[in-house]
Scaffold this motif. Structure first.
Motif, PDB file in Angstrom:
ATOM      1  N   GLU A   1       3.639  81.986  45.232  1.00 14.88           N
ATOM      2  CA  GLU A   1       4.765  81.988  46.167  1.00 14.88           C
ATOM      3  C   GLU A   1       5.969  81.249  45.591  1.00 14.88           C
ATOM      4  O   GLU A   1       7.113  81.690  45.729  1.00 14.88           O
ATOM      5  N   MET A   2       5.711  80.102  44.959  1.00 16.87           N
ATOM      6  CA  MET A   2       6.805  79.331  44.382  1.00 16.87           C
ATOM      7  C   MET A   2       7.520  80.130  43.292  1.00 16.87           C
ATOM      8  O   MET A   2       8.752  80.155  43.232  1.00 16.87           O
ATOM      9  N   GLU A   3       6.752  80.788  42.433  1.00 14.05           N
ATOM     10  CA  GLU A   3       7.381  81.559  41.361  1.00 14.05           C
ATOM     11  C   GLU A   3       8.169  82.740  41.928  1.00 14.05           C
ATOM     12  O   GLU A   3       9.237  83.081  41.412  1.00 14.05           O
ATOM     13  N   GLN A   4       7.657  83.360  42.998  1.00 11.94           N
ATOM     14  CA  GLN A   4       8.397  84.454  43.621  1.00 11.94           C
ATOM     15  C   GLN A   4       9.722  83.975  44.204  1.00 11.94           C
ATOM     16  O   GLN A   4      10.698  84.732  44.244  1.00 11.94           O
ATOM     17  N   MET A   5       9.780  82.733  44.659  1.00  7.84           N
ATOM     18  CA  MET A   5      11.024  82.190  45.191  1.00  7.84           C
ATOM     19  C   MET A   5      11.988  81.771  44.086  1.00  7.84           C
ATOM     20  O   MET A   5      13.203  81.951  44.196  1.00  7.84           O
ATOM     21  N   ILE A   6      11.441  81.192  43.006  1.00 10.09           N
ATOM     22  CA  ILE A   6      12.295  80.573  41.986  1.00 10.09           C
ATOM     23  C   ILE A   6      12.843  81.573  40.984  1.00 10.09           C
ATOM     24  O   ILE A   6      14.046  81.574  40.672  1.00 10.09           O
TER      25      ILE A   6
ATOM     26  N   VAL B   1       8.692  80.333  30.551  1.00  7.79           N
ATOM     27  CA  VAL B   1       8.009  81.246  31.470  1.00  7.79           C
ATOM     28  C   VAL B   1       7.043  80.449  32.337  1.00  7.79           C
ATOM     29  O   VAL B   1       6.760  79.286  32.077  1.00  7.79           O
ATOM     30  N   ASP B   2       6.526  81.110  33.365  1.00  8.57           N
ATOM     31  CA  ASP B   2       5.530  80.562  34.282  1.00  8.57           C
ATOM     32  C   ASP B   2       6.106  79.420  35.117  1.00  8.57           C
ATOM     33  O   ASP B   2       5.980  78.246  34.787  1.00  8.57           O
ATOM     34  N   PHE B   3       6.723  79.790  36.241  1.00 11.96           N
ATOM     35  CA  PHE B   3       7.362  78.818  37.122  1.00 11.96           C
ATOM     36  C   PHE B   3       6.528  78.522  38.360  1.00 11.96           C
ATOM     37  O   PHE B   3       7.052  78.060  39.378  1.00 11.96           O
ATOM     38  N   GLY B   4       5.227  78.771  38.290  1.00 15.08           N
ATOM     39  CA  GLY B   4       4.359  78.550  39.445  1.00 15.08           C
ATOM     40  C   GLY B   4       4.211  77.104  39.841  1.00 15.08           C
ATOM     41  O   GLY B   4       3.909  76.801  41.002  1.00 15.08           O
ATOM     42  N   LEU B   5       4.378  76.184  38.901  1.00 10.21           N
ATOM     43  CA  LEU B   5       4.275  74.754  39.217  1.00 10.21           C
ATOM     44  C   LEU B   5       5.646  74.089  39.297  1.00 10.21           C
ATOM     45  O   LEU B   5       5.733  72.876  39.456  1.00 10.21           O
ATOM     46  N   SER B   6       6.709  74.876  39.205  1.00 15.69           N
ATOM     47  CA  SER B   6       8.049  74.316  39.128  1.00 15.69           C
ATOM     48  C   SER B   6       8.546  73.827  40.481  1.00 15.69           C
ATOM     49  O   SER B   6       8.002  74.163  41.536  1.00 15.69           O
TER      50      SER B   6
END
Length: 469
Positions: free
Chosen positions: A61-66, A154-159
């Motif tokens: 969800e976070m990566e979809q937003m960011i 890449v990979d912004f899931g923990l951002s």
């Protein structure tokens, strides 16, 4: 709703799915094409099989937003996304160049190459930080290279995006990241510090310089915390030809306190490109790690232990600027009138607080002893199903994107889970429904009564009107 792994040849919203390229801890990656996009594509889907970590859903969800909010050559171009109510996916540009991961096979690298790589990654981090994002998972496999030489993150899931709700921080108490590269403040739960990425880059440069990770690869929280009070071996102790300026840069990146690191990624990039202008300190001349007396002092003496938490004034200012209202929704409650009343009350409260954010929350009750399954009998992911139902519950409120967030907590005690979430996130108001009276409720008490009695904020308990009242 059982979400299936994509298959080669499948079509999804115009994206033609190709070969599966990689399966990671939280997601799988596929080649893809789309007639509306003239560049190579990658489709990412979260892993939702039995036993998977619920954090995979939240990080996706976070990566979809960011990702759709990011621009520039240092990030993949966004191409499309699908929600959890059907088939969750994230489509983006596929970067043609390799990641930095294969370089691990050739360590240690030449000094000039280390400086070149570090400067390019620092450029990418500077671009990201200027867009209000902290990556929080900088490591060789998350850094790709374009054919023109630019580093791509890449990979912004923990951002963490400073202008968006941080779902990872709000739902999970343990730090998420990659152990060898996590900054001390990140280990302690602080996710808003851009210089955490500089620490990670410093750990990577140390690895590329010496062939060893500065803090090993601890798998427990106690091991992660050791970097707060135990310094690494100076790079020159492991590699004699490490120049003073590079040791200065690396050890400055690895300082425990963020304010002792480079102020910005741009300044770090400048130092890596201009070795002759690096101001040398005692760090550059250091021959061995600190002795045990100094280490024990940092470990146990209260005056020498670092403090990472934000000040109370900063937290109060943040809370005043954007209050949080929780709607604790019982999705197992079939009373349509109660659900409508709860929604109406939430809407009226939000109308009086135009800057407030709504956190729709549901507790997925866990067994005390028996093993909990993540999928139901139909193969649906329980956590994901609740998440979709929460979004449907909130849809009639018509809130814009970013003003509402959705949280599924897994706990044995629903009241305790709601209270813990409210305390940890400095919630200003809890709104929840009360079920009809029953013998069990009279004997054991209700969730709403326990929350109302112990909450650290205002609580509104909503009841549906009984016909004839």
């Amino acid at each position: 709703m059982a979400v299936q792994m994509l298959q080669e040849g499948q079509e999804l919203d115009g994206f033609r799915i190709g070969a599966r390229l990689h399966v990671g801890g939280m997601a799988a990656l596929f080649e893809a094409t789309h007639p509306a996009h003239d560049f190579p594509l990658l489709v990412k889907v979260p892993r939702l099989a039995e036993g998977e970590d619920p954090a995979a859903i939240v990080s996706f969800e976070m990566e979809q937003m960011i990702l759709p909010r990011l621009t520039g050559p240092h990030v993949p171009r966004f191409a499309g996304a699908g929600g959890f109510d059907r088939q969750p996916y994230l489509a983006m540009e596929r970067i043609a160049g390799p990641s930095l991961l294969p370089l691990i096979e050739a360590l240690p690298l030449p000094i000039e190459r280390i400086a070149e790589i570090g400067a390019k990654v620092a450029d990418a981090l500077d671009s990201l930080h200027r867009q209000h994002v902290v990556h929080l998972d900088v490591k060789p496999s998350n850094i790709l290279t374009r054919p023109g030489g630019e580093a791509v993150l890449v990979d912004f899931g923990l951002s963490r995006h400073a202008l968006l709700p941080d779902l990872m921080e709000e739902e999970f108490r343990l730090p998420y990241g990659t152990a060898p590269y996590m900054a001390p403040e990140q280990v302690m739960g602080i996710r808003s510090e851009p210089r955490s990425d500089l620490f990670a880059l410093g750990a990577m440069l140390y690895f590329f310089t010496t062939g060893e990770r500065p803090f090993g690869d601890p798998q427990r929280l106690s091991g992660l915390k050791r970097r707060i009070w135990r310094d690494p071996q100076p790079p020159r102790r492991l590699r004699k030809d490490c120049p003073d300026w590079l040791q200065e840069v690396i050890l400055r990146c690895l300082e425990v306190q963020p304010e002792r690191r480079h102020p910005t990624a741009a300044q770090l990039a400048f130092d890596l490109r201009h070795p002759g202008q690096v101001a040398l300190t005692a760090r550059a001349r250091k021959e061995r790690r600190d002795g045990w007396a100094r280490t024990i002092q940092r470990r146990f003496h209260p005056d020498h232990q670092p403090r990472f938490a934000r000040t109370r004034a900063e937290m109060e200012d943040a809370g005043a600027a954007a209050p949080i209202v929780i709607a604790a929704v019982d999705l197992s409650e079939p009373d349509a009138a109660l659900q409508a009343a709860l929604r109406g009350t939430v809407g009226r409260i939000l109308a009086t607080l135009p800057e407030a954010r709504l956190a729709c929350l549901n507790v997925l009750r866990q067994n005390r002893i028996a093993l909990d399954m993540t999928l139901d009998e139909q193969g649906n992911n329980k956590h994901l199903q609740r998440l979709v139902e929460l979004k449907h519950w909130a849809a009639p409120l018509g809130l814009p994107e970013g003003r509402a967030t959705f949280h599924v907590l897994e706990a044995v005690n629903p009241a305790a889970a709601i209270l813990d979430h409210a305390r940890a996130n400095r919630v200003d108001h809890i709104v929840m429904g009360a079920r009809a009276q029953s013998l069990k409720r009279r004997v054991l008490g209700s969730v709403s009564a326990e929350v109302a009695a112990e909450a650290p904020c205002s609580v509104t308990v909503v009841r549906s009107r009984v016909e004839g009242e």
